[in-house]
Write a protein that holds these residues in place. Structure first.
Motif, mmCIF file in Angstrom:
data_model
loop_
_atom_site.group_PDB
_atom_site.id
_atom_site.type_symbol
_atom_site.label_atom_id
_atom_site.label_comp_id
_atom_site.label_asym_id
_atom_site.label_seq_id
_atom_site.Cartn_x
_atom_site.Cartn_y
_atom_site.Cartn_z
ATOM 1 N N LEU A 1 0.836 -1.200 0.000
ATOM 2 C CA LEU A 1 0.000 0.000 0.000
ATOM 3 C C LEU A 1 0.876 1.257 0.000
ATOM 4 C CD1 LEU A 1 -2.970 0.859 0.068
ATOM 5 C CD2 LEU A 1 -2.874 0.733 2.557
ATOM 6 N N LEU A 2 1.957 1.230 0.762
ATOM 7 C CA LEU A 2 2.885 2.368 0.757
ATOM 8 C C LEU A 2 3.602 2.507 -0.587
ATOM 9 C CD1 LEU A 2 4.368 2.113 4.363
ATOM 10 C CD2 LEU A 2 2.843 3.895 3.465
ATOM 11 N N ASP A 3 3.872 1.405 -1.245
ATOM 12 C CA ASP A 3 4.451 1.473 -2.593
ATOM 13 C C ASP A 3 3.501 2.205 -3.542
ATOM 14 O OD1 ASP A 3 6.744 0.053 -1.894
ATOM 15 O OD2 ASP A 3 5.914 -1.877 -2.545
ATOM 16 N N ASP A 4 2.214 1.926 -3.401
ATOM 17 C CA ASP A 4 1.209 2.530 -4.271
ATOM 18 C C ASP A 4 0.941 3.993 -3.933
ATOM 19 O OD1 ASP A 4 0.958 0.078 -5.524
ATOM 20 O OD2 ASP A 4 -0.861 -0.485 -4.426
ATOM 21 N N LEU A 5 1.241 4.392 -2.698
ATOM 22 C CA LEU A 5 0.984 5.763 -2.231
ATOM 23 C C LEU A 5 2.274 6.355 -1.676
ATOM 24 C CD1 LEU A 5 -2.378 4.927 -0.465
ATOM 25 C CD2 LEU A 5 -2.115 6.266 -2.562
ATOM 26 N N PRO A 6 3.179 6.791 -2.529
ATOM 27 C CA PRO A 6 4.511 7.212 -2.082
ATOM 28 C C PRO A 6 4.527 8.440 -1.172
ATOM 29 C CG PRO A 6 4.234 7.617 -4.430
ATOM 30 C CD PRO A 6 3.037 6.851 -3.986
ATOM 31 N N THR A 7 3.433 9.194 -1.090
ATOM 32 C CA THR A 7 3.422 10.354 -0.191
ATOM 33 C C THR A 7 2.925 10.002 1.213
ATOM 34 O OG1 THR A 7 1.199 11.009 -0.895
ATOM 35 C CG2 THR A 7 3.079 11.959 -2.108
ATOM 36 N N ALA A 8 2.398 8.799 1.417
ATOM 37 C CA ALA A 8 1.924 8.395 2.746
ATOM 38 C C ALA A 8 3.123 8.042 3.630
ATOM 39 C CB ALA A 8 0.982 7.203 2.634
ATOM 40 N N PRO A 9 3.210 8.616 4.824
ATOM 41 C CA PRO A 9 4.338 8.316 5.708
ATOM 42 C C PRO A 9 4.238 6.942 6.376
ATOM 43 C CG PRO A 9 2.850 9.854 6.780
ATOM 44 C CD PRO A 9 2.336 9.654 5.378
ATOM 45 N N PHE A 10 3.003 6.477 6.542
ATOM 46 C CA PHE A 10 2.795 5.145 7.114
ATOM 47 C C PHE A 10 1.423 4.624 6.706
ATOM 48 C CE2 PHE A 10 1.329 8.031 10.515
ATOM 49 C CZ PHE A 10 0.114 7.481 10.889
ATOM 50 N N ALA A 11 1.277 3.314 6.854
ATOM 51 C CA ALA A 11 0.006 2.649 6.600
ATOM 52 C C ALA A 11 -0.312 1.799 7.823
ATOM 53 C CB ALA A 11 0.092 1.776 5.356
#
Length: 192
Positions: free
Chosen positions: A79-89
């Motif tokens: 999920l973090l790979d898909d959303l590179p601006t998210a600091p954490f999942a």
């Protein structure tokens, strides 16, 4: 080597049966395990040492009294790979009693900044974070003795909007010797 470093803090009074069950969960997970002795009375210092262990792209932790879905760690990294601006999942959790029976409805919710600020339990299931964002903050959590993960994840939101996965990743065993039983004060100053 896996893409996620996962530390586990143990204490002298860790329940050996619960610890074995949790270790069996982690043994099936795509994580590099780092087992460290906890620091009684200073979970912040122990967490900081745990997050420093290893060199993987992502970091997380597991508590020795809980149970985990072994597949959730890799799913959160994807999920973090898909959303590179998210600091954490993060994934949700199910509270269980000492015998492993559910004691509440599952905690599955989207990220809410106000909910996060108000409660250390808003972001509380399985949390996979970007190491490059966590490492500069480790000195800050070293002196936080209750819920340093809450303070850390609040600070990480300065880098972007976290993302939640609406599935149970952790079965949080509620029992009498947990630090989160007494709620810490609101970390308003730390968030800035």
């Amino acid at each position: 080597m896996h893409r996620i470093d996962c530390h586990v803090l143990t204490l002298h009074d860790s329940n050996p049966q619960w610890l074995r069950l949790m270790q069996a969960d982690l043994d099936q997970a795509a994580v590099n395990q780092h087992w460290l002795a906890g620091v009684p009375g200073n979970i912040g210092a122990a967490r900081a040492a745990g997050f420093r262990a290893g060199s993987a792209e992502f970091v997380t932790f597991a508590d020795p009294d809980d149970r985990y879905d072994p597949t959730v760690f890799g799913a959160l990294a994807s999920l973090l790979d898909d959303l590179p601006t998210a600091p954490f999942a993060f994934a949700g959790e199910q509270q269980i009693d000492p015998r492993g029976n559910a004691i509440s409805a599952p905690l599955l919710h989207p990220y809410d900044p106000a909910g996060h600020l108000d409660s250390p339990c808003h972001v509380h299931g399985v949390i996979v974070m970007r190491r490059r964002l966590v490492e500069p903050l480790l000195t800050l959590i070293t002196s936080i003795h209750i819920a340093p993960e809450w303070h850390l994840t609040l600070k990480l939101t300065n880098h972007g909007m976290p993302v939640s996965m609406p599935r149970i990743g952790r079965w949080w065993r509620r029992h009498g010797s947990q630090a989160t039983i007494s709620a810490p004060p609101r970390p308003d100053a730390f968030r800035r």
